[in-house]
Design an enzyme around this catalytic site. Structure first.
Site, PDB file in Angstrom:
ATOM      1  N   TYR A  81      11.114 -70.329  53.272  1.00  0.00           N
ATOM      2  CA  TYR A  81      11.233 -69.691  54.578  1.00  0.00           C
ATOM      3  C   TYR A  81       9.951 -68.960  54.925  1.00  0.00           C
ATOM      4  O   TYR A  81       9.160 -68.603  54.060  1.00  0.00           O
ATOM      5  CB  TYR A  81      12.444 -68.755  54.648  1.00  0.00           C
ATOM      6  CG  TYR A  81      12.308 -67.457  53.877  1.00  0.00           C
ATOM      7  CD1 TYR A  81      11.817 -66.304  54.499  1.00  0.00           C
ATOM      8  CD2 TYR A  81      12.681 -67.367  52.545  1.00  0.00           C
ATOM      9  CE1 TYR A  81      11.707 -65.111  53.805  1.00  0.00           C
ATOM     10  CE2 TYR A  81      12.580 -66.181  51.852  1.00  0.00           C
ATOM     11  CZ  TYR A  81      12.091 -65.054  52.479  1.00  0.00           C
ATOM     12  OH  TYR A  81      11.978 -63.870  51.788  1.00  0.00           O
ATOM     13  N   CYS A  82       9.747 -68.784  56.227  1.00  0.00           N
ATOM     14  CA  CYS A  82       8.611 -68.028  56.754  1.00  0.00           C
ATOM     15  C   CYS A  82       9.187 -67.051  57.783  1.00  0.00           C
ATOM     16  O   CYS A  82      10.345 -66.659  57.674  1.00  0.00           O
ATOM     17  CB  CYS A  82       7.576 -68.972  57.355  1.00  0.00           C
ATOM     18  SG  CYS A  82       8.212 -70.004  58.706  1.00  0.00           S
ATOM     19  N   ALA A  83       8.422 -66.697  58.775  1.00  0.00           N
ATOM     20  CA  ALA A  83       8.924 -65.772  59.794  1.00  0.00           C
ATOM     21  C   ALA A  83       9.909 -66.458  60.737  1.00  0.00           C
ATOM     22  O   ALA A  83      10.970 -65.916  61.028  1.00  0.00           O
ATOM     23  CB  ALA A  83       7.771 -65.160  60.575  1.00  0.00           C
ATOM     24  N   TYR A 110      12.842 -65.797  58.267  1.00  0.00           N
ATOM     25  CA  TYR A 110      13.247 -64.423  57.985  1.00  0.00           C
ATOM     26  C   TYR A 110      13.806 -63.747  59.238  1.00  0.00           C
ATOM     27  O   TYR A 110      14.756 -62.968  59.163  1.00  0.00           O
ATOM     28  CB  TYR A 110      12.070 -63.608  57.430  1.00  0.00           C
ATOM     29  CG  TYR A 110      12.473 -62.204  57.065  1.00  0.00           C
ATOM     30  CD1 TYR A 110      13.140 -61.950  55.872  1.00  0.00           C
ATOM     31  CD2 TYR A 110      12.220 -61.141  57.921  1.00  0.00           C
ATOM     32  CE1 TYR A 110      13.543 -60.666  55.544  1.00  0.00           C
ATOM     33  CE2 TYR A 110      12.611 -59.854  57.599  1.00  0.00           C
ATOM     34  CZ  TYR A 110      13.275 -59.623  56.415  1.00  0.00           C
ATOM     35  OH  TYR A 110      13.676 -58.342  56.100  1.00  0.00           O
TER      36      TYR A 110
END
Length: 121
Positions: A81-83, A110
């Site tokens: 996952y990232c932003a 996130y």
């Protein structure tokens, strides 16, 4: 806002068949005690916002170089996952190109996960 070329790249990667899950799927995996590696591919300065419990940090720019520090098991289930979900989608794609058969991207990253968490007063 994402530029048109980046959006197009993400759509091409999706057509390649990269698996994506949402925060409810991730929560279920965690609650059921599934064996998977959760990797946060955001940059170090982004981590001040918090991390999903159980995640390890491995920034997108170092992923291909340092994935073997976390696992060499090509069958290991890996959730990235990232932003917001773009970098993690590209990360899952690249791990797939490296032979990792179970690399999955978290839709919404996130940001979406944190919105789903109960608010404390």
């Amino acid at each position: 806002m994402l530029v048109a070329e980046f959006k197009q790249l993400l759509e091409e990667v999706r057509r390649e068949g990269v698996e994506e899950i949402n925060f409810l799927d991730l929560k279920e995996m965690q609650e059921e005690g599934e064996d998977f590696l959760l990797i946060d591919v955001r940059e170090p300065q982004e981590l001040t916002a918090g991390m999903i419990p159980g995640a390890v940090s491995l920034p997108r720019g170092m992923l291909e170089l340092d994935i073997d520090k976390l696992t060499t098991d090509k069958d290991k289930q890996i959730v990235l996952y990232c932003a917001g979900g773009g970098r993690s989608l590209l990360s899952a794609y690249m791990l797939g190109r490296m032979g990792f058969r179970n690399a999955i991207s978290l839709i919404g990253g996130y940001e979406q996960w944190s919105k789903s968490q109960p608010r404390t007063q």
